[in-house]
Design a protein around this motif. Structure first.
Motif, mmCIF file in Angstrom:
data_model
loop_
_atom_site.group_PDB
_atom_site.id
_atom_site.type_symbol
_atom_site.label_atom_id
_atom_site.label_comp_id
_atom_site.label_asym_id
_atom_site.label_seq_id
_atom_site.Cartn_x
_atom_site.Cartn_y
_atom_site.Cartn_z
ATOM 1 N N SER A 339 0.885 -1.321 -0.135
ATOM 2 C CA SER A 339 -0.065 0.033 -0.093
ATOM 3 C C SER A 339 0.860 1.008 0.118
ATOM 4 O O SER A 339 0.445 2.535 -0.213
ATOM 5 C CB SER A 339 -0.954 -0.034 1.258
ATOM 6 N N PHE A 340 2.193 1.202 0.235
ATOM 7 C CA PHE A 340 3.267 1.998 0.133
ATOM 8 C C PHE A 340 2.909 3.245 1.233
ATOM 9 O O PHE A 340 3.719 4.174 1.450
ATOM 10 C CB PHE A 340 2.948 3.198 -1.251
ATOM 11 N N SER A 341 2.363 2.726 2.493
ATOM 12 C CA SER A 341 2.361 3.455 3.458
ATOM 13 C C SER A 341 2.805 2.939 4.712
ATOM 14 O O SER A 341 3.422 1.796 4.656
ATOM 15 C CB SER A 341 0.675 3.461 3.861
ATOM 16 N N GLU A 342 3.311 3.936 5.611
ATOM 17 C CA GLU A 342 4.057 3.528 6.822
ATOM 18 C C GLU A 342 3.230 2.977 7.674
ATOM 19 O O GLU A 342 2.027 3.535 7.986
ATOM 20 C CB GLU A 342 4.837 4.577 7.288
ATOM 21 N N ILE A 343 3.517 1.608 8.324
ATOM 22 C CA ILE A 343 2.796 1.370 9.544
ATOM 23 C C ILE A 343 3.690 0.943 10.660
ATOM 24 O O ILE A 343 4.690 0.293 10.494
ATOM 25 C CB ILE A 343 1.849 0.054 8.754
ATOM 26 N N ALA A 344 2.902 1.270 11.773
ATOM 27 C CA ALA A 344 3.759 1.200 12.929
ATOM 28 C C ALA A 344 3.146 -0.613 13.663
ATOM 29 O O ALA A 344 1.970 -0.574 13.597
ATOM 30 C CB ALA A 344 3.893 2.017 14.019
#
Lengths: 386, 380
Positions: A339-344
C-alpha cells in the motif's frame, strides 16, 4: 533404559562445553523467534484491521485503496443496497472513504519522511469499524477542518497532539482527538471527514467504500449482487480478506528471511552439537563400555546419548526464549510495499512461537546428536574398556 | 615454518571436527557477508543519482500528479538544461503474483537525461517510432522469456483496462540503481488513453551545475508556490534516499542478526578449540619437556585457531562473492544492484581474525601456562 539422570549429571560435569553449545543453539533460537515475531506482529496488525462483518468495495482491478477510484453514484447505490446493515439511527452503516498518502517528517529525525495514510471517512465509519475507540478528545465536527490522529502516530510525528495544528494538503487541520484500534494498521492513520478531504486532494472521488453486512454469512450473495450491478464496475471483498492480502507481500518476505537466515545458522549450531557430542563420547568410552557390560542394549545407549544431546539443546532453547522475550511489544515501523504507506506495529512473541522455538532447538540437538550417539551404541565393549 | 607440519597434523587428528568447525565458520561468514551486503546495497541506492538531476514532485504527496503544463515553465527557468517527465503506471502482468515496475515516460528526453540506460541505436529508434512500443530491462527478458517485437499485455490497476505494448528495445543499466527489471512506455500514448488528463507523476530536471541544485530547486518551487499544485523539488539523491528510509530500521535489524550469527559461531569455534586443547594436555606437557618454549606453544595453538577461522572465512566470503552474481540476485526487485563489496570482504576477514583471537586465546594461554609436572602425572 538408562536413567536420564546419568545424562544430566554428565552434562553438568563439563559446564563450559555444555554452556558454549547451548548458548550457540540459544542464539539461533533467539534470532528465529525474533524474526518470526516481527513477521507475526506485522501480519497481526493488518489482520486486526479488517473485520469479518464488513465488506469493502474498490474499483474493479484495483489492488489497493491507492489505485482505486469510485464516484458518488457508486456510493449512493451501495448505501441503498439491501445487504447493508442499518445503524441505531436508521441510517445505513456505510463509509465512503477518501484515502491518500501524505509525506510527514518524523519527530526524532525530520529528514526522515514517512508516507502516512490520511483517511476521509463518513460519520458512520465510527460505527462500521467496531475496533476503533476514541481515547481522548471529541470526534471531528462535520464541516470543520478537524482531524483525529491514530495512537501510533502521536509519539513518532510532531504536531499530532490534541490542540496542535497539523499542516498537509495545503491547509491547516486542528487535531481534536486520538483513537486506538486494537493494535491494527488504523492506528497509523489520520482520520478526518471525507467531504473536507475531497476538494483538497483528488476531487469528487472516493477510493473505497466500506459497509457493515446485514448478515455476515450472506457475504457471497452481497458480493454477487454488487459485482453484477451494471451501473458500476467494482470488486467486493471482505474487509478482513483485503487486509490479509495487503500483509501478504511483506510478511512473506519476512518469513522467508527468517527461515533462510536461521536455517543456515542452525546448520552451524548442529555442527557445534556434533563436535561436542563426539568429544563427549570419545572421553567417556570406558563408561559406555561399562554400561554395555552391565547389559544395557546398544539401542538404549543410542537413546540415552540422543537424550543428552537433546537436553543440551533444550537448555539452549530456553535460553533463546529468554533472549527473545524482551522483544515482545517493541514497536517498530516499516513501509508496507503493498500500500506504500508506513505502518507501525509491535513484535509479537506468542506462546506458540516460543514452543516452536524450543521444538526447533530440540530438533537441532537430536540431528546433531544422532551420528555421535550411533557411534556410542556401536562401540565394542572390549575396546571401550581397554 | 618447520612447525607447520605439526599444526597440520593436529588439525588432521580429528578430521571431522576440523571440517565441521571450518564449515560452520564458512556458513557464519557467508551469512554475515549477505546481511552486510543488504545494508551496503540499500546505502548505495540512497547514493544513486546524478548530482545534476533534480526531481520535482507534488508537495501534497507522492501519489498526486502534477499538471503537464508545468514542464514548459520549468524549462524556461535559468540553469535548467534538460527536462523529462514520467508517470507511475503500476500495471500487473499475468496472474499478478510477480511484479515489476512500469511507468510512462517521454521517450526522447528521458533517454537523453538518463545516459545510464544503454541500448543499441536501432532499438532506440524503433522504440521512439512506435507509439505503443515499450522498453524493458534485460532481467525481464530472462524472467519471462520475452522476445523483441513481442506483444505484452499489462492489466492497469490505477488506470483500468488491458494495455498492450510491443517490446521494441532491451536496455542494460550502467548504474545498478536504475533497475534492470523495469518496463517503460510512451507517455504520449498513456495520456491519450486516459483521456488527455495532462498529468505527469514527476519531473526530472537537468541543471547546468551541481552546486546550483539548492537554488534552482527553490526557484522551481517558488514558481508554483501559490498554484493549485505546489511542488517539492530536491536532488535525485535525496529522492532515492527517502525511499531507502522507508525501510525503517531494516539496517539495524540486519546488523543485529549479523552480530548474533557471528557470536553463535564464535561459540562453536571456541568450543572446538578448547576440546582439542584439553585432549592434548599430555602432549603439550611432553612438548614442553623436550624444550618447546611457552611462547612457541602459545603461538602454535593460535595458528591452529587462525587456520580454522581463516579457511572458513575464505570459503564463506568466497561463496557469497561468487554465488550472488551467479544467480543474478536482486532481492525480488527490492535490492537492485545487490553486491558483496570489497569492504564487506575486508570486514569479514577482520571478523575471522577476531574469531581466531577469541577462540584461540583461552586454550593458547592454558597451553603456555601448563605446569609440566602436574600435566604429566595425568598421562597414563
Amino acid at each position: 533404559m538408562i536413567p536420564i539422570v546419568y545424562n544430566v549429571r554428565s552434562v553438568v560435569q563439563r559446564p563450559v562445553s555444555t554452556a558454549l553449545t547451548a548458548l550457540g543453539v540459544g542464539l539461533v533460537v533467539a534470532v528465529f523467534i525474533g524474526m518470526l515475531a516481527l513477521a507475526n506482529g506485522f501480519r497481526a496488525a493488518l489482520a486486526r484491521t479488517g473485520s469479518e462483518t464488513n465488506a469493502m468495495v474498490l474499483r474493479k482491478g484495483a489492488d489497493s485503496e491507492l489505485s482505486s477510484g469510485l464516484g458518488r453514484d457508486v456510493a449512493s447505490i451501495i448505501a441503498a443496497d439491501p445487504h447493508v446493515a442499518t445503524g441505531s439511527d436508521g441510517r445505513p452503516l456505510v463509509s465512503p472513504e477518501v484515502y491518500v498518502l501524505i509525506p510527514l517528517a518524523k519527530s526524532f529525525d525530520t529528514t526522515q519522511i514517512a508516507n502516512v495514510v490520511v483517511r476521509g471517512i463518513s460519520d458512520q465509519a465510527w460505527q462500521v469499524r467496531q475496533n476503533v475507540k476514541i481515547t481522548a478528545g471529541q470526534r471531528p465536527t462535520s464541516g470543520r477542518a478537524e482531524v483525529c490522529v491514530g495512537s501510533r502516530l502521536t509519539q513518532r510525528f510532531p504536531h499530532t497532539v490534541i490542540g496542535q495544528t497539523l499542516r498537509f494538503g495545503g491547509r491547516d487541520w486542528s487535531v481534536v482527538c486520538n483513537f486506538t484500534a486494537a493494535g491494527s494498521a488504523f492506528e497509523s492513520e489520520i482520520w478526518g471527514e471525507n467531504e473536507q478531504f475531497m476538494p483538497v486532494f483528488r476531487g469528487e472521488v472516493f477510493q473505497s467504500i466500506t459497509f457493515r453486512l446485514k448478515d455476515p454469512a450472506a457475504f457471497e450473495e452481497a458480493q454477487r449482487a454488487l459485482q453484477d450491478d451494471k451501473r458500476m464496475t467494482v470488486d467486493v471483498r471482505r474487509e478482513s480478506d483485503f487486509y490479509a492480502q495487503q500483509s501478504q507481500l511483506l510478511s512473506n518476505i519476512l518469513s522467508f528471511l527468517a527461515v533462510m537466515i536461521t536455517g543456515i545458522m542452525a546448520v552451524g549450531a548442529v555442527f557445534g552439537a556434533i563436535n561436542t557430542m563426539y568429544a563427549a563420547i570419545a572421553s567417556r568410552a570406558p563408561e559406555i563400555g561399562v554400561l554395555l557390560t552391565l547389559g544395557f542394549k546398544p539401542w538404549t545407549v543410542l537413546v540415552s546419548f540422543l537424550a543428552e544431546s537433546a537436553f543440551i539443546a533444550l537448555i539452549g532453547g530456553f535460553l533463546g526464549c529468554l533472549f527473545a522475550l524482551p522483544l515482545n511489544g517493541i514497536v517498530t515501523s516499516t513501509t508496507n510495499w503493498s500500500s506504500f504507506s508506513e505502518i507501525a506495529f509491535s513484535f509479537r512473541v506468542t506462546p506458540l512461537l516460543l514452543l516452536v522455538g524450543v521444538a526447533f532447538a530440540v530438533v537441532m540437538g537430536i540431528v546433531g546428536g544422532f551420528f555421535p550417539a550411533l557411534r556410542a551404541a556401536r562401540l565394542q565393549v572390549v575396546q571401550a574398556l581397554r | 615454518m618447520k612447525y607447520l607440519r605439526l599444526v597440520v597434523a593436529n588439525l588432521g587428528r580429528h578430521k571431522l571436527r576440523t571440517v565441521l568447525t571450518i564449515l560452520s565458520v564458512a556458513l557464519a561468514l557467508f551469512l554475515f557477508a549477505s546481511l552486510r551486503s543488504v545494508v551496503t546495497t540499500l546505502a548505495a541506492t540512497a547514493q544513486f543519482g546524478g548530482a545534476r538531476r533534480l526531481v520535482t514532485l507534488n508537495a501534497t504527496g507522492l501519489v498526486f500528479p502534477l499538471p503537464l503544463a508545468y514542464g514548459n515553465r520549468i524549462k524556461a527557468l535559468p540553469g535548467v538544461t534538460g527536462l523529462s517527465w514520467a508517470n507511475w503506471f503500476g500495471g500487473r502482468y499475468g496472474d499478478g503474483n510477480t511484479f515489476f515496475a512500469n511507468f510512462a515516460v517521454d521517450p526522447e528526453s528521458y533517454l537523453a537525461i538518463y545516459p545510464e540506460i544503454v541500448l543499441p541505436a536501432d532499438q532506440k529508434q524503433a522504440f521512439f517510432q512506435d507509439r505503443t512500443g515499450a522498453l524493458i530491462g534485460e532481467r525481464l527478458i530472462s524472467r519471462y522469456g520475452w522476445k523483441l517485437g513481442q506483444n505484452v499485455t499489462l492489466q492497469g490497476t490505477i488506470f483500468p483496462g488491458d494495455w498492450t505494448f510491443t517490446i521494441r528495445g532491451v536496455y542494460t543499466p550502467t548504474d545498478p540503481a536504475i533497475g534492470d527489471d523495469v518496463l517503460i512506455f510512451h507517455h504520449e500514448y498513456f495520456d491519450e488513453r486516459i483521456g488527455r488528463a495532462g498529468i505527469a507523476g514527476w519531473y526530472i530536471v537537468e541543471i547546468d551545475d551541481a552546486s546550483h541544485a539548492a537554488a534552482i530547486a527553490k526557484s522551481i518551487d517558488d514558481v508554483f508556490r501559490n498554484s493549485s499544485s505546489p511542488t517539492k523539488t530536491g536532488t535525485e539523491r535525496e529522492f532515492q534516499a527517502s525511499f531507502a528510509t522507508m525501510w525503517g530500521n531494516v539496517s539495524f535489524l540486519m546488523s543485529t542478526i549479523g552480530l548474533a550469527v557471528v557470536f553463535a559461531i564464535l561459540l562453536v569455534t571456541a568450543n572446538a578449540m578448547m576440546m582439542s586443547a584439553r585432549e592434548r594436555t599430555g602432549e603439550i606437557a611432553v612438548l614442553k619437556t623436550i624444550g618447546f618454549s611457552d611462547r612457541l606453544l602459545f603461538g602454535l595453538v593460535m595458528v591452529e585457531a587462525g587456520a580454522l577461522a581463516l579457511t572458513g572465512a575464505v570459503l564463506g566470503l568466497g561463496a557469497a562473492k561468487l554465488l550472488y552474481p551467479a544467480i543474478n540476485f536482486n532481492g525480488a526487485g527490492f535490492l537492485p544492484g545487490f553486491k558483496v563489496t570489497t569492504s564487506t570482504l575486508v570486514v569479514g576477514l577482520l571478523v575471522a581474525l577476531g574469531l581466531m583471537l577469541a577462540s584461540g586465546l583461552v586454550p593458547a594461554l592454558r597451553a603456555a601456562r601448563l605446569p609440566v609436572v602436574q600435566a604429566l602425572r595425568k598421562v597414563e
